[in-house]
Design an enzyme around this catalytic site. Structure first.
Site, mmCIF file in Angstrom:
data_model
loop_
_atom_site.group_PDB
_atom_site.id
_atom_site.type_symbol
_atom_site.label_atom_id
_atom_site.label_comp_id
_atom_site.label_asym_id
_atom_site.label_seq_id
_atom_site.Cartn_x
_atom_site.Cartn_y
_atom_site.Cartn_z
ATOM 1 N N ARG A 70 -4.365 -20.425 17.923
ATOM 2 C CA ARG A 70 -3.896 -19.590 16.700
ATOM 3 C C ARG A 70 -4.827 -18.355 16.799
ATOM 4 N NH1 ARG A 70 -8.450 -18.595 14.971
ATOM 5 N NH2 ARG A 70 -7.656 -17.674 13.455
ATOM 6 N N GLY A 71 -4.285 -17.347 15.898
ATOM 7 C CA GLY A 71 -4.650 -15.997 15.643
ATOM 8 C C GLY A 71 -3.830 -14.984 16.599
ATOM 9 N N ALA A 72 -3.081 -14.168 16.038
ATOM 10 C CA ALA A 72 -2.176 -13.367 16.639
ATOM 11 C C ALA A 72 -2.350 -12.944 18.053
ATOM 12 C CB ALA A 72 -1.690 -12.069 15.517
ATOM 13 N N ARG B 125 6.255 -18.827 16.920
ATOM 14 C CA ARG B 125 5.560 -18.627 15.729
ATOM 15 C C ARG B 125 6.122 -17.138 15.185
ATOM 16 N NH1 ARG B 125 -0.646 -19.557 13.947
ATOM 17 N NH2 ARG B 125 0.147 -19.899 11.892
ATOM 18 N N GLN C 189 -9.759 -21.832 8.767
ATOM 19 C CA GLN C 189 -10.409 -21.243 9.827
ATOM 20 C C GLN C 189 -11.444 -20.505 9.481
ATOM 21 O OE1 GLN C 189 -7.133 -21.131 8.227
ATOM 22 N NE2 GLN C 189 -5.625 -20.701 9.809
ATOM 23 N N ASP D 92 -2.125 -9.718 11.470
ATOM 24 C CA ASP D 92 -1.047 -10.691 12.318
ATOM 25 C C ASP D 92 -0.059 -9.752 12.567
ATOM 26 O OD1 ASP D 92 -2.429 -12.891 10.559
ATOM 27 O OD2 ASP D 92 -1.434 -13.866 12.583
ATOM 28 N N ASN E 115 -1.619 -10.932 6.978
ATOM 29 C CA ASN E 115 -2.881 -11.455 7.400
ATOM 30 C C ASN E 115 -2.916 -12.805 6.871
ATOM 31 O OD1 ASN E 115 -5.031 -11.612 9.239
ATOM 32 N ND2 ASN E 115 -6.331 -11.439 7.486
HETATM 33 O O1 MRU Z 1 -2.521 -19.016 11.128
HETATM 34 P P1 MRU Z 1 -3.617 -18.361 12.103
HETATM 35 O O2 MRU Z 1 -4.815 -19.050 12.021
HETATM 36 O O3 MRU Z 1 -2.864 -18.033 13.452
HETATM 37 O O4 MRU Z 1 -3.879 -16.925 11.264
HETATM 38 C C1 MRU Z 1 -4.581 -16.106 11.738
HETATM 39 C C2 MRU Z 1 -5.011 -14.909 11.352
HETATM 40 O O5 MRU Z 1 -4.443 -14.870 9.871
HETATM 41 C C3 MRU Z 1 -5.927 -13.786 11.736
HETATM 42 O O6 MRU Z 1 -6.678 -13.235 10.671
HETATM 43 C C4 MRU Z 1 -5.167 -12.889 12.363
HETATM 44 O O7 MRU Z 1 -4.308 -13.298 13.516
HETATM 45 C C5 MRU Z 1 -5.897 -11.987 13.281
HETATM 46 S S1 MRU Z 1 -6.832 -12.731 14.554
HETATM 47 C C6 MRU Z 1 -7.644 -11.536 15.357
#
Ligand code: MRU
Length: 349
Positions: free
Chosen positions: A49-51, A92, A199, A240, A250
């Site tokens: 996960r994480g964009a 996603r 997270q 994101d 985000n």
């Molecule tokens: O649902 P997630 O864990 O994918 O969400 C992640 C976030 O909101 C992060 O802050 C965002 O993707 C930035 S990661 C460099």
């Protein structure tokens, strides 16, 4: 490079190895994906996960898929590949990096109309490798630009996880924190738990402890009190998707932190590569927000923490209006208001 562990997503020969983030911090287990659908599932079920990490995973899924496509001619290959691109893109909805990576990979097919199947497969793999290494380079640059904004001895608040685990390596918001800590070891970090997926507690606290950067874990609802007590000097979060006017999607709860920061005159920064910016969307309300299973709210570790059948909402992201954002830290420098103009310029660089 910066980690004592393998990068969270990497090639292991022709296999995509993905650190299963659902098991952290207790276990470090790599999923080994040989089929694109396995990578898509890993994205959907949050093993990765994480964009930016999701963007990289999407690119690698396409490289895997391209290898596996059986096609006698380029036309058949393209037809099958387009279908796969759509499946990957849909994994996603909120993060911009996934669609951006799919477009980048697909451009290989568009830009090489005369190539045969084998050559296309090779070029696609090369492009996926490029996306991975460029993400690490972007994060290192974000760290260098961002560290200049951190006051000496800063008490930095971060939210969710925008670290190595959320990218190809190093991190965006945590990249800024890593770089700042390298030049000023007196900085300290507060990380919010980040309900419901945790997270912040499971991943950010884990990463910062591995990097030996002082970190204190707080509940999401203690942000206001800490700010009131003068314990936070600056906020840095990831993103994101960023609209053309700077509005930023985000992790759910980021907006709340940004409003509190404004009230307490604390600068609130967003750290993100240009691949997170979506210049096709004028403002934040156009950003699609993923709604996740309410069970993530009503249950904890498989156990009910709410009355059975209580209706629950679980939006995964929120949008922070640009007026709350002091600056957007990108690989080409820090963007300041008016963000519309600064973003346009950043894309010309
Ligand atoms: O649902 P997630 O864990 O994918 O969400 C992640 C976030 O909101 C992060 O802050 C965002 O993707 C930035 S990661 C460099």
């Amino acid at each position: 490079m910066t980690q004592q562990w393998l990068p969270p997503i990497h090639w292991d020969g022709d296999t995509v190895a993905i650190l299963d983030q659902r098991l952290l911090p207790r276990k470090e287990v790599f999923l080994r994906c040989t089929k694109p659908q396995q990578v898509v599932n890993a994205i959907r079920n949050m093993a990765i996960r994480g964009a930016p990490a999701v963007g990289v995973a999407g690119a690698m899924a396409l490289a895997l898929g391209a290898q596996n496509i059986q096609a006698a001619d380029p036309q058949t290959f393209k037809r099958k590949f387009v279908r796969l691109c759509q499946q990957v893109k849909d994994a996603r909805p909120t993060g911009n990096n996934l669609g951006w990576a799919v477009e980048k990979i697909y451009s290989v097919v568009v830009e090489n109309p005369g190539s045969g199947v084998l050559e296309l497969q090779e070029l696609i793999r090369q492009k996926a490798d490029e996306i991975l290494s460029e993400d690490v380079a972007a994060n290192l640059a974000i760290g260098e630009h961002g560290k200049e904004l951190m006051p000496r001895g800063a008490r930095i608040l971060t939210y969710c996880n925008a670290g190595a685990l959320a990218t190809a390596d190093y991190g965006t918001a945590l990249g800024v924190i890593r770089a700042a800590h390298a030049s000023d070891p007196s900085i300290e970090v507060y990380t919010c738990e980040t309900r419901p997926f945790l997270q912040g507690s499971r991943l950010t606290a884990f990463e910062l402890m591995k990097a030996r950067i002082p970190v204190t874990l707080i509940t999401d609802n203690s942000v206001g009190t800490l700010m009131q007590q003068g314990k936070i000097s600056v906020v840095v979060v990831g993103a994101d998707r960023i609209a053309a006017n700077g509005d930023t999607a985000n992790k759910i709860g980021t907006y709340m932190v940004a409003v509190l920061a404004k009230t307490h005159h604390i600068p609130f920064y967003v750290a993100a590569p240009r691949s997170t910016i979506d210049p096709t969307l004028g403002e934040g309300r156009e950003i699609p927000i993923e709604q996740r299973d309410p069970k993530e709210v009503t249950h904890f570790n498989g156990k009910a923490v709410a009355p059975l059948k209580v209706p629950a909402l679980n939006p995964a992201f929120d949008v922070t209006p640009h007026k709350y954002i002091e600056g957007i830290i990108t690989e080409v420098g820090v963007l300041h208001k008016p963000f519309g103009k600064a973003i346009r310029k950043a894309f010309e660089m």
